[in-house]
Motif scaffolding. Structure first.
Motif, mmCIF file in Angstrom:
data_model
loop_
_atom_site.group_PDB
_atom_site.id
_atom_site.type_symbol
_atom_site.label_atom_id
_atom_site.label_comp_id
_atom_site.label_asym_id
_atom_site.label_seq_id
_atom_site.Cartn_x
_atom_site.Cartn_y
_atom_site.Cartn_z
ATOM 1 N N PRO A 103 0.826 -1.212 0.000
ATOM 2 C CA PRO A 103 0.000 0.000 0.000
ATOM 3 C C PRO A 103 0.861 1.263 0.000
ATOM 4 O O PRO A 103 2.006 1.252 0.448
ATOM 5 C CB PRO A 103 -0.806 -0.112 1.290
ATOM 6 C CG PRO A 103 -0.071 -1.055 2.146
ATOM 7 C CD PRO A 103 0.740 -1.949 1.252
ATOM 8 N N VAL A 104 0.281 2.338 -0.489
ATOM 9 C CA VAL A 104 0.954 3.630 -0.436
ATOM 10 C C VAL A 104 1.003 4.089 1.024
ATOM 11 O O VAL A 104 0.183 3.663 1.847
ATOM 12 C CB VAL A 104 0.225 4.687 -1.302
ATOM 13 C CG1 VAL A 104 0.265 4.311 -2.766
ATOM 14 C CG2 VAL A 104 -1.200 4.883 -0.847
ATOM 15 N N ASP A 105 1.974 4.928 1.355
ATOM 16 C CA ASP A 105 2.056 5.447 2.724
ATOM 17 C C ASP A 105 0.937 6.444 2.991
ATOM 18 O O ASP A 105 0.295 6.405 4.031
ATOM 19 C CB ASP A 105 3.419 6.102 2.964
ATOM 20 C CG ASP A 105 4.551 5.078 2.946
ATOM 21 O OD1 ASP A 105 4.288 3.896 3.219
ATOM 22 O OD2 ASP A 105 5.688 5.475 2.655
ATOM 23 N N ASN B 68 -3.672 8.632 5.658
ATOM 24 C CA ASN B 68 -2.512 7.841 6.048
ATOM 25 C C ASN B 68 -2.852 6.351 5.996
ATOM 26 O O ASN B 68 -3.726 5.890 6.726
ATOM 27 C CB ASN B 68 -2.058 8.237 7.456
ATOM 28 C CG ASN B 68 -0.841 7.466 7.907
ATOM 29 O OD1 ASN B 68 -0.141 6.847 7.126
ATOM 30 N ND2 ASN B 68 -0.581 7.515 9.196
ATOM 31 N N TRP B 69 -2.157 5.600 5.152
ATOM 32 C CA TRP B 69 -2.378 4.155 5.035
ATOM 33 C C TRP B 69 -1.223 3.357 5.619
ATOM 34 O O TRP B 69 -1.241 2.135 5.608
ATOM 35 C CB TRP B 69 -2.583 3.758 3.570
ATOM 36 C CG TRP B 69 -3.809 4.377 3.020
ATOM 37 C CD1 TRP B 69 -3.882 5.415 2.143
ATOM 38 C CD2 TRP B 69 -5.152 4.039 3.361
ATOM 39 N NE1 TRP B 69 -5.186 5.743 1.913
ATOM 40 C CE2 TRP B 69 -5.990 4.911 2.643
ATOM 41 C CE3 TRP B 69 -5.723 3.094 4.194
ATOM 42 C CZ2 TRP B 69 -7.371 4.860 2.738
ATOM 43 C CZ3 TRP B 69 -7.100 3.049 4.289
ATOM 44 C CH2 TRP B 69 -7.904 3.913 3.568
ATOM 45 N N GLU B 70 -0.240 4.052 6.144
ATOM 46 C CA GLU B 70 0.967 3.405 6.636
ATOM 47 C C GLU B 70 0.703 2.441 7.795
ATOM 48 O O GLU B 70 1.337 1.396 7.894
ATOM 49 C CB GLU B 70 1.965 4.482 7.067
ATOM 50 C CG GLU B 70 3.362 4.010 7.201
ATOM 51 C CD GLU B 70 4.316 5.173 7.417
ATOM 52 O OE1 GLU B 70 5.509 4.926 7.314
ATOM 53 O OE2 GLU B 70 3.860 6.305 7.696
ATOM 54 N N ASP B 71 -0.242 2.775 8.647
ATOM 55 C CA ASP B 71 -0.492 1.960 9.836
ATOM 56 C C ASP B 71 -1.699 1.034 9.720
ATOM 57 O O ASP B 71 -2.022 0.335 10.670
ATOM 58 C CB ASP B 71 -0.674 2.872 11.052
ATOM 59 C CG ASP B 71 0.614 3.615 11.392
ATOM 60 O OD1 ASP B 71 1.694 3.083 11.093
ATOM 61 O OD2 ASP B 71 0.518 4.724 11.953
ATOM 62 N N TRP C 51 -12.272 -1.819 5.139
ATOM 63 C CA TRP C 51 -13.103 -2.119 6.302
ATOM 64 C C TRP C 51 -12.427 -1.668 7.598
ATOM 65 O O TRP C 51 -13.061 -1.092 8.477
ATOM 66 C CB TRP C 51 -13.432 -3.609 6.358
ATOM 67 C CG TRP C 51 -14.401 -3.921 7.452
ATOM 68 C CD1 TRP C 51 -14.127 -4.484 8.655
ATOM 69 C CD2 TRP C 51 -15.808 -3.638 7.458
ATOM 70 N NE1 TRP C 51 -15.272 -4.590 9.400
ATOM 71 C CE2 TRP C 51 -16.315 -4.074 8.689
ATOM 72 C CE3 TRP C 51 -16.661 -3.069 6.532
ATOM 73 C CZ2 TRP C 51 -17.651 -3.941 9.016
ATOM 74 C CZ3 TRP C 51 -17.997 -2.946 6.876
ATOM 75 C CH2 TRP C 51 -18.476 -3.380 8.098
ATOM 76 N N ILE C 52 -11.130 -1.939 7.714
ATOM 77 C CA ILE C 52 -10.381 -1.522 8.904
ATOM 78 C C ILE C 52 -10.412 0.006 9.029
ATOM 79 O O ILE C 52 -10.634 0.552 10.104
ATOM 80 C CB ILE C 52 -8.930 -2.052 8.849
ATOM 81 C CG1 ILE C 52 -8.927 -3.574 9.025
ATOM 82 C CG2 ILE C 52 -8.052 -1.379 9.900
ATOM 83 C CD1 ILE C 52 -7.604 -4.231 8.683
ATOM 84 N N SER D 118 -1.721 -0.653 13.799
ATOM 85 C CA SER D 118 -0.417 -0.901 14.405
ATOM 86 C C SER D 118 0.151 0.394 14.953
ATOM 87 O O SER D 118 -0.155 1.485 14.493
ATOM 88 C CB SER D 118 0.529 -1.490 13.354
ATOM 89 O OG SER D 118 0.814 -0.520 12.376
ATOM 90 N N THR D 119 0.975 0.268 15.963
ATOM 91 C CA THR D 119 1.640 1.439 16.523
ATOM 92 C C THR D 119 3.121 1.341 16.270
ATOM 93 O O THR D 119 3.725 0.277 16.441
ATOM 94 C CB THR D 119 1.390 1.549 18.047
ATOM 95 O OG1 THR D 119 1.825 0.346 18.664
ATOM 96 C CG2 THR D 119 -0.074 1.770 18.340
ATOM 97 N N ARG D 120 3.705 2.432 15.847
ATOM 98 C CA ARG D 120 5.137 2.463 15.592
ATOM 99 C C ARG D 120 5.790 3.354 16.633
ATOM 100 O O ARG D 120 5.297 4.409 16.968
ATOM 101 C CB ARG D 120 5.415 3.010 14.196
ATOM 102 C CG ARG D 120 4.936 2.080 13.137
ATOM 103 C CD ARG D 120 5.383 2.582 11.817
ATOM 104 N NE ARG D 120 4.910 1.615 10.821
ATOM 105 C CZ ARG D 120 5.195 1.700 9.555
ATOM 106 N NH1 ARG D 120 5.925 2.687 9.107
ATOM 107 N NH2 ARG D 120 4.746 0.815 8.723
ATOM 108 N N GLU D 121 6.925 2.897 17.104
ATOM 109 C CA GLU D 121 7.647 3.684 18.114
ATOM 110 C C GLU D 121 8.968 4.105 17.575
ATOM 111 O O GLU D 121 9.568 3.544 16.763
ATOM 112 C CB GLU D 121 7.831 2.860 19.376
ATOM 113 C CG GLU D 121 6.495 2.555 20.016
ATOM 114 C CD GLU D 121 6.637 1.738 21.278
ATOM 115 O OE1 GLU D 121 7.701 1.791 21.916
ATOM 116 O OE2 GLU D 121 5.699 1.055 21.626
#
Length: 124
Positions: free
Chosen positions: A36-38, A46-49, A112-113, A121-124
């Motif tokens: 997917p694109v970011d 935003n599709w990154e997460d 759907w999400i 998801s969470t990024r740190e």
């Protein structure tokens, strides 16, 4: 950019199935086969997460298996083909169906999400 509350869920799902951004429907959701694109270049969503994980693979195999079952019955019991031709035919059709439906299912799951605001998801 349309507000999620204003957007019909079926419109978002239809856009995801087509591989388009579920938010605006104007830009592509994937930059490669399943990558997917970011961010959407059109609306900035935003599709990154948003991660679909194993759902699309499961759905693709489920669909392929149900569609392949009548083909399996026909090719096994209604033809006199050698076993190796039957095996190759079933494998080619099954793999082809999975590869065809996998990006569509990933788009559906991502839509759907996103629509339901499911935890991402969470990024740190």
């Amino acid at each position: 950019m349309e507000d999620t509350a204003q957007l019909d869920k079926w419109t978002a799902i239809r856009r995801g199935l087509k591989g388009l951004c579920p938010s605006c429907g104007e830009a592509r959701l994937f930059r490669a086969y399943l990558k997917p694109v970011d961010n959407c270049p059109s609306c900035g969503e935003n599709w990154e997460d948003v991660r679909a994980d194993d759902g699309p693979a499961w759905a693709s195999m489920l669909i392929a298996g149900h569609v392949l079952a009548p083909f399996f019955y026909f090719i096994t019991f209604r033809t006199d083909l050698p076993d190796w031709i039957r095996t190759v035919a079933l494998c080619v059709v099954g793999v082809g169906m999975c590869l065809w439906s996998l990006p569509k299912m990933k788009g559906l799951f991502m839509a759907w999400i996103w629509y339901t605001d499911a935890p991402t998801s969470t990024r740190e």
